[in-house]
Design a protein around this motif. Structure first.
Motif, PDB file in Angstrom:
ATOM      1  N   ILE A  52      26.138  25.578  59.201  1.00 23.47           N
ATOM      2  CA  ILE A  52      26.535  24.786  60.361  1.00 23.47           C
ATOM      3  C   ILE A  52      25.264  24.499  61.144  1.00 23.47           C
ATOM      4  O   ILE A  52      24.566  25.421  61.568  1.00 23.47           O
ATOM      5  CB  ILE A  52      27.539  25.527  61.255  1.00 23.47           C
ATOM      6  CG1 ILE A  52      28.799  25.865  60.473  1.00 23.47           C
ATOM      7  CG2 ILE A  52      27.876  24.674  62.484  1.00 23.47           C
ATOM      8  CD1 ILE A  52      29.786  26.723  61.243  1.00 23.47           C
ATOM      9  N   LEU A  53      24.970  23.230  61.283  1.00 26.97           N
ATOM     10  CA  LEU A  53      23.810  22.786  62.046  1.00 26.97           C
ATOM     11  C   LEU A  53      24.325  22.360  63.416  1.00 26.97           C
ATOM     12  O   LEU A  53      25.147  21.456  63.521  1.00 26.97           O
ATOM     13  CB  LEU A  53      23.136  21.618  61.334  1.00 26.97           C
ATOM     14  CG  LEU A  53      21.868  21.065  61.960  1.00 26.97           C
ATOM     15  CD1 LEU A  53      20.773  22.134  61.992  1.00 26.97           C
ATOM     16  CD2 LEU A  53      21.389  19.855  61.184  1.00 26.97           C
ATOM     17  N   ARG A  54      23.891  23.037  64.455  1.00 26.45           N
ATOM     18  CA  ARG A  54      24.323  22.710  65.820  1.00 26.45           C
ATOM     19  C   ARG A  54      23.191  21.956  66.497  1.00 26.45           C
ATOM     20  O   ARG A  54      22.044  22.398  66.473  1.00 26.45           O
ATOM     21  CB  ARG A  54      24.688  23.964  66.576  1.00 26.45           C
ATOM     22  CG  ARG A  54      25.817  24.729  65.888  1.00 26.45           C
ATOM     23  CD  ARG A  54      26.364  25.824  66.759  1.00 26.45           C
ATOM     24  NE  ARG A  54      27.189  26.753  66.063  1.00 26.45           N
ATOM     25  CZ  ARG A  54      28.459  26.571  65.738  1.00 26.45           C
ATOM     26  NH1 ARG A  54      29.057  25.446  66.026  1.00 26.45           N
ATOM     27  NH2 ARG A  54      29.145  27.521  65.110  1.00 26.45           N
ATOM     28  N   LEU A  55      23.537  20.812  67.099  1.00 22.05           N
ATOM     29  CA  LEU A  55      22.535  19.930  67.681  1.00 22.05           C
ATOM     30  C   LEU A  55      22.947  19.472  69.076  1.00 22.05           C
ATOM     31  O   LEU A  55      24.113  19.135  69.300  1.00 22.05           O
ATOM     32  CB  LEU A  55      22.372  18.673  66.821  1.00 22.05           C
ATOM     33  CG  LEU A  55      21.978  18.851  65.376  1.00 22.05           C
ATOM     34  CD1 LEU A  55      22.438  17.676  64.554  1.00 22.05           C
ATOM     35  CD2 LEU A  55      20.481  19.001  65.286  1.00 22.05           C
ATOM     36  N   VAL A  56      21.977  19.422  69.964  1.00 21.22           N
ATOM     37  CA  VAL A  56      22.135  18.735  71.243  1.00 21.22           C
ATOM     38  C   VAL A  56      21.241  17.508  71.130  1.00 21.22           C
ATOM     39  O   VAL A  56      20.045  17.624  70.829  1.00 21.22           O
ATOM     40  CB  VAL A  56      21.707  19.615  72.434  1.00 21.22           C
ATOM     41  CG1 VAL A  56      21.759  18.820  73.737  1.00 21.22           C
ATOM     42  CG2 VAL A  56      22.591  20.856  72.525  1.00 21.22           C
ATOM     43  N   VAL A  57      21.841  16.332  71.317  1.00 24.42           N
ATOM     44  CA  VAL A  57      21.119  15.069  71.160  1.00 24.42           C
ATOM     45  C   VAL A  57      21.320  14.210  72.397  1.00 24.42           C
ATOM     46  O   VAL A  57      22.180  14.489  73.229  1.00 24.42           O
ATOM     47  CB  VAL A  57      21.586  14.305  69.893  1.00 24.42           C
ATOM     48  CG1 VAL A  57      21.336  15.133  68.637  1.00 24.42           C
ATOM     49  CG2 VAL A  57      23.037  13.917  69.985  1.00 24.42           C
ATOM     50  N   ASP A  58      20.526  13.131  72.495  1.00 26.60           N
ATOM     51  CA  ASP A  58      20.633  12.270  73.674  1.00 26.60           C
ATOM     52  C   ASP A  58      21.851  11.355  73.651  1.00 26.60           C
ATOM     53  O   ASP A  58      22.304  10.907  74.700  1.00 26.60           O
ATOM     54  CB  ASP A  58      19.349  11.460  73.880  1.00 26.60           C
ATOM     55  CG  ASP A  58      19.011  10.534  72.724  1.00 26.60           C
ATOM     56  OD1 ASP A  58      19.570  10.696  71.622  1.00 26.60           O
ATOM     57  OD2 ASP A  58      18.165   9.645  72.925  1.00 26.60           O
ATOM     58  N   LYS A  59      22.410  11.087  72.473  1.00 27.08           N
ATOM     59  CA  LYS A  59      23.596  10.218  72.375  1.00 27.08           C
ATOM     60  C   LYS A  59      24.615  10.873  71.431  1.00 27.08           C
ATOM     61  O   LYS A  59      24.730  10.493  70.261  1.00 27.08           O
ATOM     62  CB  LYS A  59      23.186   8.835  71.855  1.00 27.08           C
ATOM     63  CG  LYS A  59      22.207   8.097  72.782  1.00 27.08           C
ATOM     64  CD  LYS A  59      21.799   6.757  72.208  1.00 27.08           C
ATOM     65  CE  LYS A  59      20.460   6.913  71.519  1.00 27.08           C
ATOM     66  NZ  LYS A  59      19.886   5.665  71.036  1.00 27.08           N
ATOM     67  N   PRO A  60      25.360  11.868  71.923  1.00 28.38           N
ATOM     68  CA  PRO A  60      26.221  12.648  71.038  1.00 28.38           C
ATOM     69  C   PRO A  60      27.327  11.847  70.347  1.00 28.38           C
ATOM     70  O   PRO A  60      27.564  12.037  69.155  1.00 28.38           O
ATOM     71  CB  PRO A  60      26.811  13.734  71.939  1.00 28.38           C
ATOM     72  CG  PRO A  60      26.442  13.390  73.323  1.00 28.38           C
ATOM     73  CD  PRO A  60      25.346  12.389  73.289  1.00 28.38           C
ATOM     74  N   ALA A  61      28.011  10.965  71.051  1.00 24.00           N
ATOM     75  CA  ALA A  61      29.102  10.205  70.424  1.00 24.00           C
ATOM     76  C   ALA A  61      28.557   9.279  69.343  1.00 24.00           C
ATOM     77  O   ALA A  61      29.121   9.164  68.244  1.00 24.00           O
ATOM     78  CB  ALA A  61      29.871   9.413  71.474  1.00 24.00           C
ATOM     79  N   GLU A  62      27.432   8.641  69.631  1.00 22.40           N
ATOM     80  CA  GLU A  62      26.804   7.744  68.650  1.00 22.40           C
ATOM     81  C   GLU A  62      26.322   8.544  67.435  1.00 22.40           C
ATOM     82  O   GLU A  62      26.465   8.107  66.294  1.00 22.40           O
ATOM     83  CB  GLU A  62      25.633   7.008  69.299  1.00 22.40           C
ATOM     84  CG  GLU A  62      25.035   5.930  68.458  1.00 22.40           C
ATOM     85  CD  GLU A  62      23.927   5.171  69.185  1.00 22.40           C
ATOM     86  OE1 GLU A  62      22.941   4.829  68.527  1.00 22.40           O
ATOM     87  OE2 GLU A  62      24.065   4.923  70.408  1.00 22.40           O
ATOM     88  N   ALA A  63      25.771   9.719  67.681  1.00 22.81           N
ATOM     89  CA  ALA A  63      25.293  10.567  66.586  1.00 22.81           C
ATOM     90  C   ALA A  63      26.459  11.002  65.699  1.00 22.81           C
ATOM     91  O   ALA A  63      26.353  10.975  64.468  1.00 22.81           O
ATOM     92  CB  ALA A  63      24.576  11.790  67.144  1.00 22.81           C
ATOM     93  N   LYS A  64      27.564  11.373  66.304  1.00 19.44           N
ATOM     94  CA  LYS A  64      28.749  11.776  65.524  1.00 19.44           C
ATOM     95  C   LYS A  64      29.208  10.619  64.642  1.00 19.44           C
ATOM     96  O   LYS A  64      29.471  10.801  63.453  1.00 19.44           O
ATOM     97  CB  LYS A  64      29.881  12.218  66.435  1.00 19.44           C
ATOM     98  CG  LYS A  64      31.118  12.669  65.661  1.00 19.44           C
ATOM     99  CD  LYS A  64      32.249  13.057  66.596  1.00 19.44           C
ATOM    100  CE  LYS A  64      33.415  13.670  65.868  1.00 19.44           C
ATOM    101  NZ  LYS A  64      34.187  12.795  65.038  1.00 19.44           N
ATOM    102  N   GLY A  65      29.291   9.435  65.224  1.00 18.99           N
ATOM    103  CA  GLY A  65      29.710   8.269  64.450  1.00 18.99           C
ATOM    104  C   GLY A  65      28.780   7.972  63.296  1.00 18.99           C
ATOM    105  O   GLY A  65      29.217   7.709  62.165  1.00 18.99           O
ATOM    106  N   CYS A  66      27.491   8.028  63.563  1.00 19.81           N
ATOM    107  CA  CYS A  66      26.477   7.743  62.540  1.00 19.81           C
ATOM    108  C   CYS A  66      26.575   8.729  61.385  1.00 19.81           C
ATOM    109  O   CYS A  66      26.566   8.342  60.220  1.00 19.81           O
ATOM    110  CB  CYS A  66      25.095   7.819  63.199  1.00 19.81           C
ATOM    111  SG  CYS A  66      23.710   7.886  62.057  1.00 19.81           S
ATOM    112  N   LEU A  67      26.691  10.014  61.705  1.00 20.68           N
ATOM    113  CA  LEU A  67      26.744  11.030  60.649  1.00 20.68           C
ATOM    114  C   LEU A  67      28.068  10.999  59.894  1.00 20.68           C
ATOM    115  O   LEU A  67      28.095  11.165  58.673  1.00 20.68           O
ATOM    116  CB  LEU A  67      26.493  12.419  61.253  1.00 20.68           C
ATOM    117  CG  LEU A  67      25.078  12.643  61.772  1.00 20.68           C
ATOM    118  CD1 LEU A  67      24.989  13.970  62.511  1.00 20.68           C
ATOM    119  CD2 LEU A  67      24.055  12.579  60.649  1.00 20.68           C
TER     120      LEU A  67
END
Length: 139
Positions: A43-58
């Motif tokens: 499980i890779l846990r990440l804090v990013v600047d655009k979480p919703a966009e990152a979820k969609g992209c992945l």
């Protein structure tokens, strides 16, 4: 609160880079990262600047991704501060499921990111004790 991505990745060479490459291509900045593994998956846990966009992209690229709320507590880089924060939570009968930190914040104090089953109460207990709670907009 801070929104964190949990990405399930195979435990094999290059799997973490697959995630970071997709985020890099999408111009998403990774601010904190922690990896927890089992024999076959991690499980890779990440804090990013655009979480919703990152979820969609992945998700679009086939990754299994969950978005969770976590608490970010800003602690001065001083001996005993982590123990003091954990003591405050223990006194308040707050369980910490996992914890990790990030320190690269352009001259700002380090932030400890943690998961609990009672976010609102944990945040209030820490605020009442004078611990600064970090919101996504503070990152």
């Amino acid at each position: 609160m801070i929104r964190q991505l949990s990405v399930f990745v195979e435990n094999k060479p290059g799997s973490l880079m697959d995630v970071t490459s997709r985020l890099t291509e999408a111009h998403i900045n990774i601010r904190a990262v922690a990896s927890f593994d089992t024999p076959e998956f991690g499980i890779l846990r990440l804090v990013v600047d655009k979480p919703a966009e990152a979820k969609g992209c992945l998700t679009e690229k086939g990754f299994v991704v969950r978005l969770h709320d976590v608490i970010g507590a800003e602690l001065e880089d001083k001996k005993g501060n982590l123990n003091q924060m954990l003591a405050i939570l223990a006194e308040g009968r707050i369980n910490v499921n996992y914890i990790y930190s990030f320190v690269i914040r352009e001259g700002k104090a380090p932030v400890l990111v943690f998961s609990t089953d009672d976010y609102e109460r944990a945040a209030q207990i820490l605020k009442d004790a004078g611990v600064k709670i970090v919101e996504e907009s503070d990152l």
